[in-house]
Structure formats: structure tokens, C-alpha cells
Design an enzyme around this catalytic site. Structure first.
Site, PDB file in Angstrom:
ATOM      1  N   TRP A 102      -3.705   1.171   4.641  1.00 13.47           N
ATOM      2  CA  TRP A 102      -2.859   1.645   3.538  1.00 13.47           C
ATOM      3  C   TRP A 102      -1.891   0.651   3.377  1.00 13.47           C
ATOM      4  O   TRP A 102      -1.390   0.180   2.096  1.00 13.47           O
ATOM      5  CB  TRP A 102      -2.232   3.101   3.730  1.00 13.47           C
ATOM      6  CG  TRP A 102      -3.291   3.864   3.751  1.00 13.47           C
ATOM      7  CD1 TRP A 102      -3.548   5.014   4.858  1.00 13.47           C
ATOM      8  CD2 TRP A 102      -4.443   4.292   2.911  1.00 13.47           C
ATOM      9  NE1 TRP A 102      -4.536   5.559   4.535  1.00 13.47           N
ATOM     10  CE2 TRP A 102      -5.233   5.362   3.578  1.00 13.47           C
ATOM     11  CE3 TRP A 102      -4.728   3.672   1.636  1.00 13.47           C
ATOM     12  CZ2 TRP A 102      -6.428   5.548   2.892  1.00 13.47           C
ATOM     13  CZ3 TRP A 102      -5.995   4.099   1.217  1.00 13.47           C
ATOM     14  CH2 TRP A 102      -6.866   5.262   1.742  1.00 13.47           C
ATOM     15  N   ASP A 169       6.321   4.191   2.416  1.00 14.39           N
ATOM     16  CA  ASP A 169       5.181   5.034   2.321  1.00 14.39           C
ATOM     17  C   ASP A 169       5.248   6.168   3.315  1.00 14.39           C
ATOM     18  O   ASP A 169       4.788   5.725   4.627  1.00 14.39           O
ATOM     19  CB  ASP A 169       3.881   4.165   2.249  1.00 14.39           C
ATOM     20  CG  ASP A 169       2.672   5.078   2.019  1.00 14.39           C
ATOM     21  OD1 ASP A 169       2.673   6.326   2.028  1.00 14.39           O
ATOM     22  OD2 ASP A 169       1.565   4.487   2.021  1.00 14.39           O
ATOM     23  N   LYS A 193      -0.685  15.823   2.554  1.00 11.64           N
ATOM     24  CA  LYS A 193      -0.547  15.968   3.788  1.00 11.64           C
ATOM     25  C   LYS A 193       0.487  17.130   4.330  1.00 11.64           C
ATOM     26  O   LYS A 193       0.120  18.133   4.260  1.00 11.64           O
ATOM     27  CB  LYS A 193      -0.273  14.804   4.627  1.00 11.64           C
ATOM     28  CG  LYS A 193      -0.704  13.529   4.062  1.00 11.64           C
ATOM     29  CD  LYS A 193      -1.948  13.218   4.583  1.00 11.64           C
ATOM     30  CE  LYS A 193      -2.710  11.917   4.153  1.00 11.64           C
ATOM     31  NZ  LYS A 193      -3.881  11.305   4.419  1.00 11.64           N
TER      32      LYS A 193
END
Lengths: 356, 356
Positions: A102, A169, A193
Site C-alpha cells: 500500500w 495511512d 478494519k
């Protein structure tokens, strides 16, 4: 049979959140209407949005410190482009730490907007560690890092002291541990999440950072527009925001981030101890950089895979296979995962050991 | 008491969709897991996404005609920027028809990407009509229009024959009437009117149009990336896609677009006839351009507003006040609105007449 859901995301949420969300789909706040059919500008939903935004700042200890929380649609991947659009000046420079898939995707997007310096990367180690000893250019417009790497099971244990805005992030470990959140300029996270269902992204922004690049930004990509409109510039993802709000309320009622961290530490310790003790298994991440959210491990001998897979499936465990980039197994033990489910997995690992 | 929900969006969906969606939040496909906690790459959800995408093309008669349907997060407002990013060439030209607030917002975004010609506008009439007699430049990269104007209650009854790709924002009337959908290059729609809850946007794309601008497009803004990844480039808005899928299945089981159109015609006729007959009311849109989705009307004498508001609230009606740009009332009568609810509103209008 009770399922033990170790899915990496979308992932487990508290059972009471599922029940309240389902009820709201049938009849929201006893209005006789579904949450899905009411105007996002109705009094009841505006209250949800306002309360959710305030609760984020409260849980992070950022109330009254110049921050704004907004909930947008699109997914954290869209922030990979929004971040440089909003922070990288024309002719400026961005700095990134490359710690996984990511992070690399975020770097790729930044390069479309200007000079992008990768200060360090653990790619050549298949991202099994968090690089150290790097220097962030003093003239960077911002420094971007990924706090937890879902795929590789690594997590930043500390954040560098930098003199440029720190952008992070936190998609896969937000609200999981206490941090000095006021160190950060922008924190963002996909909801799916620790916070809610897929379909919403939380962005926490130090307001003074916005509006300084000189770029003409499309309205939907402009954080300032969303902040100014109190996260209602356009129709927000109502259900995902409401369900995130329910999860944040559950978090607050269960000791907040401090309470979550204690439980997360206990769960991670239980599982890593077993991985280190059990002669059949080995962890994939460098010990110091191990994630307390995503525990990645391998069987030392692949010949035991069939038996192990049979055992954990029979125990009601789901979502355990590792990402194809790492292989093996990944146990995602987010906030809502009870330690009892982790114990079930540990029991299965011990059962495998006894059966060999 | 049964509510009659005339909200403009998010708006009414079929009751069976609410029930099935709520059930899936508790236990999806009898898996023992919530729809909100399963991986979007699980077999069961991939099947939902694939089926939903195929069903869109089937309902529109576009199967096998070079089109792709994708579901993205963000909202239709994000498409206002994605459209020029993907279709407006560097140094090229875009053509837009200005028929209302959303059309104007789309035009504003296009201007950031290049020359944007507004071929006609009804702004000076407070958008109470759809302009005619305009010419679309033959060298435009595309022509963009808005099929239905939610705020002003107007609707395009026909679409121009143009030799450039026809791009249409159908957010508020998609799946409501039969059209030759193969006339369009791109059709897009926020889910939250006729298709599902807020949080998903449907984009139907003629594939051959993509990848031709020469622009470097951020991945999340690049339709081609989403098409190539079968609408799973990133984590999609799972719940909004699933609920849209349920609504599309309901539509198919109830006669498809043809069936919806018949009912929508009957509902609109019932309500417009009353507006035209009842001496207390007047419609705001030009008669030829009246929307069959959003019926906007005023009281001729504002002095009756208090009584009228009391009556419709007592009848269980909600969501009737008009948008502040028009004032008065707006009855949104989307696919899922039963004619019985429209009859309740007509009865109330007649009751007001008798009471004066």
C-alpha cells in the site's frame, strides 16, 4: 457454530454493532423508516455525522487542537491521490517511506503530482521489516508513512520526529493503540478494519495544512471543501458512516483506545508466544517490527498444511490464509477480535504439534 | 403507522430489500458471518459483484455490446471529475448541457481539465425547462447531459443525436424508463435513488472509449483500471453494492425497466393530473419537460401552507418539502414508491381543497 473470523479486512466488528446496524436498516431511531431511505440532511443523520466526527477527535485526544475529522467515500486508495493533490506544491517535493504494497501504491500516485523521494524501502526483504536510519528531506512538503502493513504483518513501533507535516495511512491499525496523534498532519484510514464496514474512509486533518499548494483541485478531491461542508459536500456513504459511529461508540464504552491497546497487546502476546514456542511454526516479520494487528506465520514444513487447514477449519476459524505475497497464514486480530478466538487458534496450533 | 416516503434521495427502496439487507448484516448467505466482516475477495461476494455487473447490462439490453458496468465508491459528484480525466484530451474540448445544479457542478469540474463549451443553459429560467435547439460541436471529445434534474423536477424526454460520445448523469432516473442505452458512451448514477443506498456509484462504460486522452490518471480515477480489475481494484463499498444488487433483482422480478416505466407513468399521471386540476396548486416545471421522478409544485397561496403541512404529516407522508432553490413541495416517486402512496398524497391535496 460460532465462527472465529481472522479476515484481514473487511473484518470482524463487534456483534452488537451488527445487531444495531441491522435494526437501523429496518427502522432507524424508531422513525418508521430505514436508515437507507432517509435524507442525509435529515436531523437524525446530521446528528450521527456530527457526533461521529466529534467522537473521532475525542478518542484521539485531538479535540480543540485544530483538527477536523471527515468521512468520505471511495476507499483509502483514493487518498493516495488526494494527499499529493492537497499537500504537494507545484514544483515541490514529497517524501515517502516504502514499507509494503500500500505504501508503494501511494508512492506511485504521488509521482504523478511531482518529485517524490523514497527515503527508505524494505522491498528487497519482501517487506519483512520497517526501515530505520533514513533522513527526511527538510524541504519536503510532507512525509508519508504506513503505520501497519496488513499484507506483511509489520507495524511502525515509533514515528520519526520530522519538521514537515507527517501523513500516515493508518488503515489497518487505527484506534488500536495509544499514540500522540497531535504529531500527525493527516491521518487516514479505510473503515473496514478497526472502524466499520467497507465504504467509508476517515480522514483526520490538521486544518492549517490545507489550501496551500496553489493547485486547482476538483471539488471532490479537495479536503478543504469537505471540511468546510462538515463532511456533507455530497451525499456521504450513510450506512458505512453510521456503522462506523456504532463501532466508535462501542470502543468508547469499552475503555477507548487505552482499553483496546491492552486487549490487543494480550492477544498479540498470546499468539506470537505460541509461534515462537511451537517448533512447527515460524513468524515472517522481523521480531521488532511485528504487527499487533496482522500476525503472519508459516509452517516450517509445508507437508503439515493439509492437516493444519483441516484442524482450524474444524474449529470454526475463517479468513486465516496469508496473502499471496507472503503465503502461509495471517491471523488478523483487530480490536473486535476476542482473546477467546485467539486462544482457539493457539489450541489448534498445539493440537497440530501433538498430532505430528 | 405506515410512512409514505417522498424523500428525493437517499430514498425509498423496496421493503423486501431492507429485510434482506438487514438479514445479510446479521448472517450473510447462511455463512455464520455478517456481510460486513467477510473479505470482498471471498467467493460469495465476488459472485455478488459479478452478478450485479451482469444484471445491470442485462436490464439495459447492453449485454455483449462492448459495455462494462462497474460499482465504485465516492458518489456521482466524483464522476464530475473522473469524466473529463478519462475522456477530455489534452488540448481537447468538452460540451455540456446546463440543466440544473448538478449539471453546473459537472461543468465546473470539467473546466479544470480543458475547454468546456456550455451548449445551452436554462439557468436564467431557474432551470424550469430543458433547453432545445442547441448544437454540439463536432470536434468535442464528448457531450455531457443530466437526464433528470432532481431539484427542479425536469427530465430530458429525448436525447440528441450526436456524433461524439454521449455521457449522461442518470443519478435520479436510472432504470426508471426504457431508452436505447446503446446511444450512450458513459452512463453514471449514484445508487441512492432508484438503485440502492448511498455509498455506491454505478458507471456503465463503452469500453472502446477508454485510454485515449494521453493523460496520466491516478489509478482510482482511471475507469480502465477499475474495468480491468472487474470493479475490485480496491475494496468496493460491499454493503452498498450488495443492497443495489438486491434492488436490481427486485426490478428484474417485477418486469424489469419496462415494468417500472409503466408504474412510473401511472404514478406521475395521477399526481400531475391532480396538480393541474386542483385550483390550489401549480407545477413549477415546464409541462413538456416534467420529470416522472421528482414532481415539484407550489401552493398558489402560501397562506395555506400551514394547513397543508399539517394534513400531509398527519397522513404519514415524509420528505415532501421542496429544495430551497425552488421552494414549495417535491414528491419524489422513484421505482420503489407504490401508487398507493401517491394516492395518499393526492387525497391530502383534495382534502385541503375541501377544507378551504
Amino acid at each position: 457454530m460460532k465462527k472465529h473470523n481472522f479476515s484481514a479486512g473487511p473484518s470482524i466488528l463487534p456483534q452488537e454493532v451488527f445487531e444495531k446496524a441491522a435494526q437501523a436498516v429496518l427502522n432507524f431511531n424508531d422513525s418508521g423508516l430505514s436508515l437507507l431511505e432517509i435524507s442525509h440532511r435529515s436531523k437524525d443523520f446530521v446528528a450521527v455525522m456530527d457526533d461521529a466526527r466529534a467522537l473521532v477527535l475525542e478518542l484521539m485526544g485531538l479535540t480543540g487542537k485544530g483538527y477536523q475529522a471527515i468521512f468520505l467515500g471511495g476507499g483509502a486508495s483514493l487518498e493516495f491521490a488526494r494527499i499529493p493533490y492537497n499537500l504537494l506544491k507545484e514544483g515541490g517535493k514529497a517524501a515517502y517511506l516504502d514499507t509494503g504494497t500500500w505504501a508503494a501504491a501511494a508512492i506511485k500516485e504521488a509521482k504523478l503530482f511531482g518529485e517524490t523521494v523514497v527515503v527508505a524501502s524494505s522491498k528487497s526483504d519482501n517487506y519483512n521489516n520497517i526501515p530505520t536510519g533514513y533522513t527526511v528531506p527538510a524541504d519536503a512538503d510532507y512525509f508519508h508513512c504506513t503505520s501497519n502493513n496488513t499484507i506483511f504483518g509489520t507495524q511502525m513501533q515509533q514515528f520519526p520526529d520530522v519538521n514537515v507535516p507527517l501523513v500516515c495511512d493508518m488503515s489497518s491499525d487505527i484506534f488500536s493503540r495509544q499514540l500522540d496523534f497531535s504529531k500527525f498532519g493527516i491521518i487516514y484510514a479505510g473503515a473496514q478494519k478497526n472502524m466499520g464496514p467497507a465504504g467509508a474512509t476517515l480522514i483526520v486533518i490538521k486544518e492549517e495544512l490545507l489550501g496551500k499548494t496553489g493547485r486547482a483541485i476538483p471539488a471532490m478531491l479537495d479536503y478543504k471543501q469537505h471540511v468546510d461542508k462538515e463532511s456533507m459536500y455530497n451525499t456521504p456513504p450513510v450506512f458505512a458512516v453510521y456503522t462506523s459511529y456504532l463501532t466508535l461508540q462501542w470502543l468508547k464504552a469499552n475503555g477507548g483506545i487505552e482499553g483496546a491497546e491492552k486487549k490487543n497487546n494480550a492477544k498479540a502476546e498470546l499468539l506470537y508466544n505460541e509461534i515462537d514456542r511451537n517448533p512447527l511454526f515460524v513468524g515472517t516479520a522481523k521480531t521488532d517490527d511485528r504487527s499487533k494487528m496482522n500476525v503472519c506465520f508459516l509452517l516450517k514444513d509445508e507437508a503439515h498444511a493439509e492437516e493444519f487447514d483441516k484442524l482450524w477449519k474444524a474449529a470454526g476459524i475463517s479468513g486465516l490464509p496469508g496473502h499471496r505475497s507472503v503465503g502461509g497464514y495471517r491471523a488478523s486480530i483487530y480490536n473486535a477480535m476476542p482473546i477467546e478466538s485467539v486462544q482457539v487458534l493457539v489450541n489448534v496450533m498445539q493440537e497440530l504439534e501433538r498430532s505430528i
